[in-house]
Design an enzyme around this catalytic site. Structure first.
Site, PDB file in Angstrom:
ATOM      1  N   THR A  25       0.837  -1.197   0.000  1.00 37.51           N
ATOM      2  CA  THR A  25       0.000   0.000   0.000  1.00 37.51           C
ATOM      3  C   THR A  25       0.873   1.249   0.000  1.00 37.51           C
ATOM      4  O   THR A  25       1.739   1.401   0.855  1.00 37.51           O
ATOM      5  CB  THR A  25      -0.930  -0.002   1.220  1.00 37.51           C
ATOM      6  OG1 THR A  25      -1.834  -1.090   1.095  1.00 37.51           O
ATOM      7  CG2 THR A  25      -1.718   1.287   1.326  1.00 37.51           C
ATOM      8  N   HIS A 178      -7.422 -10.897  -1.232  1.00 37.18           N
ATOM      9  CA  HIS A 178      -6.767 -10.580   0.042  1.00 37.18           C
ATOM     10  C   HIS A 178      -7.573 -11.222   1.175  1.00 37.18           C
ATOM     11  O   HIS A 178      -8.594 -10.701   1.611  1.00 37.18           O
ATOM     12  CB  HIS A 178      -6.715  -9.061   0.230  1.00 37.18           C
ATOM     13  CG  HIS A 178      -5.706  -8.608   1.246  1.00 37.18           C
ATOM     14  ND1 HIS A 178      -5.175  -9.448   2.194  1.00 37.18           N
ATOM     15  CD2 HIS A 178      -5.130  -7.389   1.464  1.00 37.18           C
ATOM     16  CE1 HIS A 178      -4.317  -8.772   2.955  1.00 37.18           C
ATOM     17  NE2 HIS A 178      -4.273  -7.521   2.526  1.00 37.18           N
ATOM     18  N   ASN A 181      -4.225 -10.541   6.974  1.00 31.64           N
ATOM     19  CA  ASN A 181      -3.879  -9.277   7.660  1.00 31.64           C
ATOM     20  C   ASN A 181      -5.039  -8.566   8.348  1.00 31.64           C
ATOM     21  O   ASN A 181      -5.040  -7.344   8.480  1.00 31.64           O
ATOM     22  CB  ASN A 181      -3.206  -8.315   6.679  1.00 31.64           C
ATOM     23  CG  ASN A 181      -1.852  -8.798   6.228  1.00 31.64           C
ATOM     24  OD1 ASN A 181      -1.371  -9.824   6.710  1.00 31.64           O
ATOM     25  ND2 ASN A 181      -1.229  -8.090   5.313  1.00 31.64           N
ATOM     26  N   TYR A 183      -8.206  -8.201   7.483  1.00 35.15           N
ATOM     27  CA  TYR A 183      -9.251  -7.564   6.680  1.00 35.15           C
ATOM     28  C   TYR A 183     -10.467  -8.490   6.607  1.00 35.15           C
ATOM     29  O   TYR A 183     -10.563  -9.463   7.357  1.00 35.15           O
ATOM     30  CB  TYR A 183      -8.683  -7.158   5.318  1.00 35.15           C
ATOM     31  CG  TYR A 183      -7.591  -6.109   5.472  1.00 35.15           C
ATOM     32  CD1 TYR A 183      -7.879  -4.862   6.033  1.00 35.15           C
ATOM     33  CD2 TYR A 183      -6.270  -6.384   5.135  1.00 35.15           C
ATOM     34  CE1 TYR A 183      -6.884  -3.910   6.222  1.00 35.15           C
ATOM     35  CE2 TYR A 183      -5.272  -5.437   5.318  1.00 35.15           C
ATOM     36  CZ  TYR A 183      -5.578  -4.200   5.860  1.00 35.15           C
ATOM     37  OH  TYR A 183      -4.597  -3.270   6.056  1.00 35.15           O
ATOM     38  N   ASN A 238      -3.911  -5.790  12.536  1.00 33.03           N
ATOM     39  CA  ASN A 238      -5.270  -5.249  12.596  1.00 33.03           C
ATOM     40  C   ASN A 238      -6.163  -5.967  13.602  1.00 33.03           C
ATOM     41  O   ASN A 238      -7.370  -6.114  13.407  1.00 33.03           O
ATOM     42  CB  ASN A 238      -5.909  -5.238  11.203  1.00 33.03           C
ATOM     43  CG  ASN A 238      -5.255  -4.203  10.310  1.00 33.03           C
ATOM     44  OD1 ASN A 238      -5.054  -3.057  10.715  1.00 33.03           O
ATOM     45  ND2 ASN A 238      -4.919  -4.586   9.083  1.00 33.03           N
TER      46      ASN A 238
END
Length: 367
Positions: A25, A178, A181, A183, A238
């Site tokens: 990112t 994805h 992580n 999400y 996260n």
């Protein structure tokens, strides 16, 4: 002995070597639209066997950070086509990482200031990136609302539609979902963020359901051999956690085996941190064995803090692909530098998120 620099395949995608540019990112897509500068950035790194783009939102609801790209509007698709054309002209292969951040977002990034969504109404103890008055900074995420069961088919459809647009309109060689992580899919998989009592919560089978429905839909749409998935079994990124990750992720990969995926991208340990977590033990060899024993043929991609020596050892031990992250930020010609044992440029962390060419396209290549 297998070499890091040998050609290989990931599904139907022919790769010049086994070195992958990991998704990174960079927050340089104002209005979620890729720019000419992004096309230059990716084309500079086209000597990688495969480029996986930065996380790219499949809908505005899936957007979690300021100035990250999207894949849900005509302007975005046209702009991505400029990127893929540039990479292909430079001889590279590129897949887009399809992203829904779930609860890792902020009301300022959501349509009409709505709350972000997640499996349950549990806030993530983490931060996201906003830009206000031209200045970027990290802020606490907003409290999410729990997705209703009748909304989940729409999530699957949005991923399927984005995958189709990625390959057929934007010119990507494939996609990476994805699932890592912390999400959306990782939130559904792990008990710390999923406290649902319906068909998408509770048991391992239920918590895996949304991810597996999505992967089947995408494979049906564009072919499993153009489809990859990123997983991070034990990362605390996260604010996600699960008390029993081994049986959870072994179930997931066994269910993926019939899809004939292009690759599975496995983050070992904590994303961007330690490769081994004493409080979260995990056996990655057993994970791959579960997948292979179920008939899975996807290229096995490893990731997290790899240097050349560790990457060569991984390939000799059976890994098909090795992903490099920060090293690709500062070294557009990383493949050549690794091959020639040349010194690496050090990345400037102050320019990681947001900005322009500085710390993005101005890192020097070897003469």
């Amino acid at each position: 002995m297998t070499s890091l620099f040998e050609p290989t395949k990931a599904g139907r995608i022919e790769l010049a070597n086994r070195i992958v540019m990991a998704p990174l990112t960079r927050n340089r897509a104002p209005g979620a639209v890729p720019t000419a500068l992004m096309a230059e950035y990716y084309a500079q790194r086209a000597s990688a066997g495969l480029i996986v783009t930065e996380g790219t939102a499949i809908s505005q609801q899936g957007q979690g950070y300021a100035d990250v790209p999207g894949l849900y509007g005509t302007e975005q698709l046209d702009a991505w086509r400029v990127v893929t054309d540039a990479v292909h002209k430079a001889g590279g292969k590129i897949v887009v990482q399809l992203w829904h951040v779930g609860r890792v977002s902020h009301v300022d990034l959501q349509e009409d200031g709505q709350a972000p969504v997640g499996p349950s109404a549990i806030a993530a103890k983490t931060k996201t990136f906003l830009i206000k008055d031209g200045k970027g900074g990290f802020v606490e995420t907003s409290v999410p609302r729990a997705l209703r069961a009748d909304e989940l088919p729409g999530i699957v459809h949005a991923f399927r539609h984005a995958a189709s647009n990625a390959v057929h309109t934007a010119g990507f060689d494939g996609v990476e979902v994805h699932g890592a992580n912390g999400y959306l899919f990782d939130q559904f998989l792990k008990l710390g963020s999923n406290q649902r009592t319906d068909d998408y919560g509770g048991s391992i089978e239920n918590r895996s359901r949304l991810l597996l429905e999505t992967m089947r839909a995408i494979a049906d749409e564009i072919g499993g051999d153009r489809t990859g998935l990123r997983l991070s079994p034990v990362t605390p990124a996260n604010d996600v956690n699960d008390p029993h990750p081994q049986p959870l992720f072994e179930h997931v990969v066994r269910e993926l085996a019939p899809l004939n995926l292009a690759f599975l991208h496995i983050i070992e340990g904590a994303t961007g941190g330690p490769r081994e977590l004493p409080d979260r033990p995990f056996n990655y060899a057993d994970l791959e064995a579960a997948y292979r024993n179920a008939g899975g043929k996807a290229a096995w991609m490893v990731n997290n803090a790899y240097d050349k020596a560790l990457a060569e050892k991984a390939v000799q031990n059976g890994a098909d692909l090795v992903a490099f992250g920060k090293a690709f930020i500062a070294n557009p010609d990383l493949v050549r530098r690794l091959r020639e044992d040349a010194p690496l440029n050090a990345p400037d962390q102050k320019t990681f998120y947001g900005g322009g060419a500085q710390g993005y396209t101005d890192y020097p290549a070897l003469g």
